[in-house]
Design a protein around this motif. Structure first.
Motif, PDB file in Angstrom:
ATOM      1  N   LYS A  79       1.025  -1.217  -0.097  1.00  0.00           N
ATOM      2  CA  LYS A  79       0.043  -0.076  -0.058  1.00  0.00           C
ATOM      3  C   LYS A  79       0.885   1.249   0.072  1.00  0.00           C
ATOM      4  CE  LYS A  79      -3.684  -2.139   2.759  1.00  0.00           C
ATOM      5  NZ  LYS A  79      -3.992  -2.377   4.212  1.00  0.00           N
ATOM      6  N   ILE A  80       1.861   1.309   0.885  1.00  0.00           N
ATOM      7  CA  ILE A  80       2.747   2.442   0.913  1.00  0.00           C
ATOM      8  C   ILE A  80       3.449   2.613  -0.361  1.00  0.00           C
ATOM      9  CG2 ILE A  80       4.968   3.274   2.284  1.00  0.00           C
ATOM     10  CD1 ILE A  80       3.776   1.810   4.520  1.00  0.00           C
ATOM     11  N   LYS A  81       4.066   1.455  -0.891  1.00  0.00           N
ATOM     12  CA  LYS A  81       4.912   1.732  -2.179  1.00  0.00           C
ATOM     13  C   LYS A  81       3.927   2.260  -3.605  1.00  0.00           C
ATOM     14  CE  LYS A  81       7.431  -0.793  -5.584  1.00  0.00           C
ATOM     15  NZ  LYS A  81       6.925  -0.030  -6.758  1.00  0.00           N
ATOM     16  N   ARG A  82       2.678   1.726  -3.187  1.00  0.00           N
ATOM     17  CA  ARG A  82       1.826   2.184  -4.578  1.00  0.00           C
ATOM     18  C   ARG A  82       1.451   3.553  -4.203  1.00  0.00           C
ATOM     19  NH1 ARG A  82      -1.985  -2.942  -3.475  1.00  0.00           N
ATOM     20  NH2 ARG A  82      -0.611  -4.575  -4.712  1.00  0.00           N
ATOM     21  N   LEU A  83       1.297   4.193  -3.185  1.00  0.00           N
ATOM     22  CA  LEU A  83       0.754   5.464  -2.778  1.00  0.00           C
ATOM     23  C   LEU A  83       2.065   6.560  -3.010  1.00  0.00           C
ATOM     24  CD1 LEU A  83      -1.578   4.796   0.221  1.00  0.00           C
ATOM     25  CD2 LEU A  83      -2.215   5.666  -2.082  1.00  0.00           C
ATOM     26  N   VAL A  84       3.167   5.971  -2.577  1.00  0.00           N
ATOM     27  CA  VAL A  84       4.591   6.853  -2.803  1.00  0.00           C
ATOM     28  C   VAL A  84       4.531   6.826  -4.215  1.00  0.00           C
ATOM     29  CG1 VAL A  84       7.160   6.802  -2.328  1.00  0.00           C
ATOM     30  CG2 VAL A  84       5.643   6.298  -0.416  1.00  0.00           C
ATOM     31  N   ASP A  85       4.700   5.825  -5.136  1.00  0.00           N
ATOM     32  CA  ASP A  85       4.647   5.866  -6.568  1.00  0.00           C
ATOM     33  C   ASP A  85       3.614   6.836  -7.108  1.00  0.00           C
ATOM     34  OD1 ASP A  85       6.700   4.085  -6.320  1.00  0.00           O
ATOM     35  OD2 ASP A  85       5.341   2.485  -7.188  1.00  0.00           O
ATOM     36  N   ALA A  86       2.462   7.197  -6.552  1.00  0.00           N
ATOM     37  CA  ALA A  86       1.522   7.799  -7.052  1.00  0.00           C
ATOM     38  C   ALA A  86       1.583   9.202  -6.574  1.00  0.00           C
ATOM     39  CB  ALA A  86      -0.108   7.494  -6.444  1.00  0.00           C
TER      40      ALA A  86
END
Length: 199
Positions: free
Chosen positions: A130-137
């Protein structure tokens, strides 16, 4: 339902491709906060003028920063915004009874909407994903981590969901799961499931 970064909006948009009507609670919530609404005035009174842009509209980022600072401030935000939002979501569900309607809402279970829909689905993923996806966004890692801490843990909701989609793999894998879900909605098994759930 599901926390930020789990992939629930991706699941909703996949089902939309097949023809489902999507009720996006997040977007609906922001339209409730347009300049001049009761909610708008209550938020400015509660969180101060600092949440406004130069043109007097609510700045999502500024409001988010203050509202997600603690459980108490998040509770204040929710008390102001949730009643009107839930009312709108219910009206939209009623207006679209004929087709397949998907409610994309992080707080589906908090609102006890899982009792009102035919199927309650939890979209889940490991926190690191979740953290990786949101940071990527484009979100800051610290902001993501602190917001996730304030959201209900998947484990607490798990038992209330009719189905759990574990979004731990690739986008292609998630698309296959969405396709299987769509096929299930149009199967005899689903009709039997609905009938059993309504008893």
């Amino acid at each position: 339902g599901g926390n930020m970064g789990a992939g629930k909006s991706t699941v909703a948009s996949e089902l939309k491709r097949y023809g489902a009507k999507i009720i996006d609670a997040d977007e609906m919530g922001w339209s409730l906060l347009a300049k001049g609404t009761d909610e708008y005035h209550q938020l400015v009174k509660t969180f101060g003028q600092g949440i406004l842009t130069k043109s007097g509209n609510i700045d999502r980022r500024a409001l988010g920063k203050l509202a997600f600072a603690s459980k108490a401030s998040l509770a204040k935000l929710n008390a102001i915004t949730h009643p009107g939002l839930l009312d709108r979501v219910r009206k939209e569900i009623d207006r679209n009874r004929k087709g397949l309607v998907v409610v994309d809402a992080a707080l589906l279970f908090d609102w006890k909407l899982d009792k009102e829909v035919d199927v309650a689905i939890l979209v889940t993923a490991a926190d690191r994903l979740k953290i990786k996806r949101l940071v990527d966004a484009g979100m800051k890692e610290d902001d993501v981590a602190s917001r996730l801490k304030l959201q209900p843990a998947d484990a607490k909701i798990w038992g209330r969901a009719d189905f759990v989609i574990d979004n731990k793999g690739s986008f292609a894998e998630l698309r296959r799961k969405c396709r299987a879900l769509w096929n299930f909605f149009y199967s005899a098994k689903f009709q039997a499931f609905k009938a059993a759930r309504q008893q």
